[in-house]
Design a protein around this motif. Structure first.
Motif, PDB file in Angstrom:
ATOM      1  N   VAL A  85     -19.973  -6.629 -25.711  1.00 35.48           N
ATOM      2  CA  VAL A  85     -19.510  -7.743 -26.541  1.00 35.48           C
ATOM      3  C   VAL A  85     -20.740  -8.503 -27.026  1.00 35.48           C
ATOM      4  CG1 VAL A  85     -18.023  -9.783 -26.679  1.00 35.48           C
ATOM      5  CG2 VAL A  85     -17.459  -7.938 -25.068  1.00 35.48           C
ATOM      6  N   VAL A  86     -20.776  -8.763 -28.328  1.00 34.44           N
ATOM      7  CA  VAL A  86     -21.888  -9.533 -28.895  1.00 34.44           C
ATOM      8  C   VAL A  86     -21.327 -10.827 -29.474  1.00 34.44           C
ATOM      9  CG1 VAL A  86     -23.658  -9.592 -30.700  1.00 34.44           C
ATOM     10  CG2 VAL A  86     -23.320  -7.513 -29.362  1.00 34.44           C
ATOM     11  N   VAL A  87     -21.956 -11.927 -29.124  1.00 37.93           N
ATOM     12  CA  VAL A  87     -21.569 -13.242 -29.651  1.00 37.93           C
ATOM     13  C   VAL A  87     -22.719 -13.743 -30.511  1.00 37.93           C
ATOM     14  CG1 VAL A  87     -20.886 -15.607 -29.079  1.00 37.93           C
ATOM     15  CG2 VAL A  87     -20.198 -13.724 -27.570  1.00 37.93           C
ATOM     16  N   LEU A  88     -22.417 -14.019 -31.773  1.00 40.39           N
ATOM     17  CA  LEU A  88     -23.437 -14.571 -32.677  1.00 40.39           C
ATOM     18  C   LEU A  88     -23.291 -16.073 -32.711  1.00 40.39           C
ATOM     19  CD1 LEU A  88     -23.050 -12.084 -35.691  1.00 40.39           C
ATOM     20  CD2 LEU A  88     -24.525 -11.870 -33.676  1.00 40.39           C
ATOM     21  N   GLY A  89     -24.298 -16.785 -32.204  1.00 41.99           N
ATOM     22  CA  GLY A  89     -24.250 -18.242 -32.197  1.00 41.99           C
ATOM     23  C   GLY A  89     -23.988 -18.788 -30.809  1.00 41.99           C
ATOM     24  N   ALA A  90     -24.647 -19.896 -30.488  1.00 38.92           N
ATOM     25  CA  ALA A  90     -24.498 -20.510 -29.164  1.00 38.92           C
ATOM     26  C   ALA A  90     -24.233 -22.006 -29.307  1.00 38.92           C
ATOM     27  CB  ALA A  90     -25.737 -20.246 -28.315  1.00 38.92           C
ATOM     28  N   HIS A  97     -19.248  -4.338 -17.994  1.00 36.43           N
ATOM     29  CA  HIS A  97     -19.229  -4.677 -19.418  1.00 36.43           C
ATOM     30  C   HIS A  97     -20.378  -5.656 -19.699  1.00 36.43           C
ATOM     31  CE1 HIS A  97     -15.341  -2.726 -19.629  1.00 36.43           C
ATOM     32  NE2 HIS A  97     -14.972  -3.433 -18.567  1.00 36.43           N
ATOM     33  N   THR A  98     -20.839  -5.644 -20.919  1.00 42.68           N
ATOM     34  CA  THR A  98     -21.972  -6.531 -21.229  1.00 42.68           C
ATOM     35  C   THR A  98     -21.576  -7.602 -22.237  1.00 42.68           C
ATOM     36  OG1 THR A  98     -22.865  -5.326 -23.143  1.00 42.68           O
ATOM     37  CG2 THR A  98     -23.525  -4.554 -20.943  1.00 42.68           C
ATOM     38  N   VAL A  99     -22.192  -8.750 -22.085  1.00 45.86           N
ATOM     39  CA  VAL A  99     -22.044  -9.842 -23.060  1.00 45.86           C
ATOM     40  C   VAL A  99     -23.454 -10.210 -23.512  1.00 45.86           C
ATOM     41  CG1 VAL A  99     -21.231 -12.190 -23.488  1.00 45.86           C
ATOM     42  CG2 VAL A  99     -19.995 -10.728 -21.861  1.00 45.86           C
ATOM     43  N   THR A 100     -23.671 -10.190 -24.821  1.00 44.43           N
ATOM     44  CA  THR A 100     -24.977 -10.548 -25.383  1.00 44.43           C
ATOM     45  C   THR A 100     -24.787 -11.700 -26.370  1.00 44.43           C
ATOM     46  OG1 THR A 100     -25.755  -8.269 -25.203  1.00 44.43           O
ATOM     47  CG2 THR A 100     -26.972  -9.707 -26.713  1.00 44.43           C
ATOM     48  N   VAL A 101     -25.556 -12.749 -26.188  1.00 44.62           N
ATOM     49  CA  VAL A 101     -25.521 -13.870 -27.126  1.00 44.62           C
ATOM     50  C   VAL A 101     -26.772 -13.821 -27.987  1.00 44.62           C
ATOM     51  CG1 VAL A 101     -25.591 -16.391 -27.370  1.00 44.62           C
ATOM     52  CG2 VAL A 101     -24.109 -15.353 -25.645  1.00 44.62           C
ATOM     53  N   VAL A 102     -26.568 -13.924 -29.297  1.00 45.91           N
ATOM     54  CA  VAL A 102     -27.683 -13.958 -30.249  1.00 45.91           C
ATOM     55  C   VAL A 102     -27.682 -15.335 -30.895  1.00 45.91           C
ATOM     56  CG1 VAL A 102     -28.642 -12.981 -32.376  1.00 45.91           C
ATOM     57  CG2 VAL A 102     -27.450 -11.493 -30.734  1.00 45.91           C
TER      58      VAL A 102
END
Lengths: 485, 52
Positions: free
Chosen positions: A4-9, A28-33
């Motif tokens: 899972v990729v999240v754009l924005g924090a 599972h992976t979570v990546t924040v960009v």
């Protein structure tokens, strides 16, 4: 195993990432960009902007929080989405460019199974020549750094007032299509409070310059309150505060340009005016961040994924009906992108289907229309909703029903402080339910039981409580998940 | 400071002003403690009704 990729924090993206870290099974992976290394509790930038708080009170580094939660953090900005994959893989991908200090601007393509677009706003100061702190002639409170500059400029203005010079302070919206009127409203009353504390209010003229046609519109078409057995309006309620504090208001204004010490603006009647000022805090209009979309063959499909404003189109009705025909049901429920049920756009990043406040045009054809707010509570709820939907899809398969959180069924609180101090503070505290009025369910568009406005010390306490509570939550500290969005 | 006399400011002369009693209510700690509790209860009710 899913990525899972999240754009924005910001509020929406960070909320989504925290809940995903809690909900997803191991593996599972979570990546924040995010291009920013720090999280910012933006509502308290108002207090930084008058010198009541420091930057360190409203920001904290994201990396340690994500390290604790098992979330990968990439300090970078997303520049392109490949929702169908590319020539190398059918999996969706995002192109990102590193933004950390010392980064050489290197880019990489990261793959995702699920994508949350929570990129927030692009601050479009450039839409009004001379606007903003980056080479312009006004200050802003949109970021903590902007707010520090605003506090310095205000301090200098107060020093001139103390020296006996009369000063004009203008606070408001720097373009006819701005949103977040609540923030400017809050800032103007904090400025008023500071001037009173400094004992120089009598030498200052304070003017609220706004694109709202009426006071109390706030980009949501105003509110109807029930008070002492009568229905009253947010216009009357807000007007009372302006009159009480001696803050003047210019309504229905579109700022055309700012020169040193002079704001040029047009009003809804088509007249052009100038306003000389010594201190100016004018907010910019928002747009979507520059983000392109490409199909598998590399063809640009940005126009089908994004509205002209740059915000991502989701499960809303974008048919372009006349304003009078819009209904609450036109607003999105799941926030899934059109054509891609593994992409969500939440917070400011999704394209609203229409204005809540009636859009108006001056006789010269200038659009003067407050844009719908979708920050704060609604942003957090949308982020959590996307996280819940993704977690269910991962745990129960593709047929899991998407969670829903329409702004036409969601309440929000807006607490605009009007002076700090545990015994001397004050705030205009409003709640509205729902944010998007639904005239099929409620004669006034909103539930009168939950749509209220009140002024007083209690509002200041609420604002302080929310400051500490949401920073506690955003740091992922003990019990964070029990604090509602 | 320049002359801003032509600025088209809104006429707020008809907006109601709070009474002395209302101004005292807004600063009264016991009353405001109650309003604090009521406001938070309202937020929680909205959360339960519409925040999924």
């Amino acid at each position: 195993m899913a990525d899972v990729v999240v754009l924005g924090a910001g509020v929406a993206g960070h909320t989504a990432a925290l809940h995903l870290s809690r909900l997803l099974p191991k593996g599972h992976t979570v990546t924040v960009v995010s291009p920013n290394s720090q999280w910012n509790w933006i509502p308290s930038n108002i207090w930084v902007g008058v010198g009541k708080m420091g930057k360190e009170d409203v920001v904290f580094p994201l990396a340690p929080v994500y390290a604790k939660k098992g979330v990968t953090f990439k300090q970078a900005k997303a520049v392109a989405i490949w929702p169908q994959g590319d020539s190398e893989s059918d999996r969706g991908a995002v192109d990102i460019v590193a933004t950390s200090p010392g980064a050489d601007g290197s880019s990489e393509r990261i793959r995702y199974d699920y994508l949350v677009n929570a990129t927030g706003p692009q601050l479009k100061f450039q839409m009004t020549p001379g606007l903003g702190p980056h080479g312009g002639h006004t200050v802003s409170v949109c970021t903590a750094d902007h707010a520090i500059q605003a506090a310095e400029a205000l301090r200098a203005t107060i020093a001139r007032l103390k020296a006996g010079e009369r000063q004009t302070l203008v606070v408001g919206m720097g373009h006819g299509t701005c949103t977040c009127e609540g923030a400017a409203f809050e800032y103007v009353f904090n400025v008023d409070h500071e001037l009173r504390e400094a004992g120089v209010r009598d030498l200052a003229r304070v003017i609220y310059l706004t694109n709202e046609k009426e006071l109390g519109d706030f980009g949501v078409g105003g509110m109807t309150f029930a008070d002492m057995g009568f229905e009253t309006s947010s216009e009357l309620w807000t007007g009372s505060l302006f009159r009480e504090r001696g803050v003047e208001a210019v309504l229905g204004a579109h700022v055309t340009k700012v020169e040193p010490g002079v704001v040029h603006y047009e009003t809804l009647d088509g007249e052009f005016h100038t306003l000389d000022f010594d201190f100016g805090m004018l907010l910019p209009p928002f747009g979507g961040v520059p983000l392109a979309a490409y199909d598998k063959n590399g063809e640009d499909i940005s126009a089908s994924m994004f509205a002209p404003s740059g915000f991502m189109k989701v499960d809303a009705d974008y048919s372009g009906k006349p304003y009078a025909e819009w209904k609450a049901s036109d607003w999105p429920k799941t926030y899934q992108a059109i054509g891609y049920d593994n992409i969500w756009a939440v917070g400011i990043a999704f394209a609203p289907p229409h204005q809540i406040s009636q859009p108006r045009t001056s006789p010269n054809g200038t659009l003067i229309a407050p844009a719908p707010p979708r920050t704060g509570m609604p942003s957090g709820v949308m982020g959590k909703t996307a996280a819940l939907s993704i977690a269910d899809r991962i745990k129960h398969g593709a047929s899991a029903k998407a969670h829903e959180a329409s702004m036409a069924n969601m309440g929000a609180a807006c607490v605009a402080s009007a002076g700090a101090g545990m015994r001397t503070g004050s705030a205009a505290a409003m709640t509205m339910m729902p944010v998007v009025p639904d005239f099929e369910r409620y004669p006034t568009g909103r539930d009168l039981k939950d749509t209220r406005g009140e002024l007083g010390l209690a509002g200041h306490w609420v604002k302080l409580m929310l400051h500490y509570l949401f920073i506690h939550k955003a740091k992922g500290r003990l019990g964070w998940q029990l604090i509602p969005e | 400071m320049s002359d801003n006399s032509a600025v088209p400011v809104a006429d707020l002369s008809k907006a109601p002003l709070p009474t002395e009693k209302m101004l005292k209510r807004r600063k009264s700690v016991p009353i405001q403690l109650t309003r604090f509790a009521v406001f938070n209860a309202r937020i929680m009710r909205m959360v339960l009704k519409g925040h999924g």
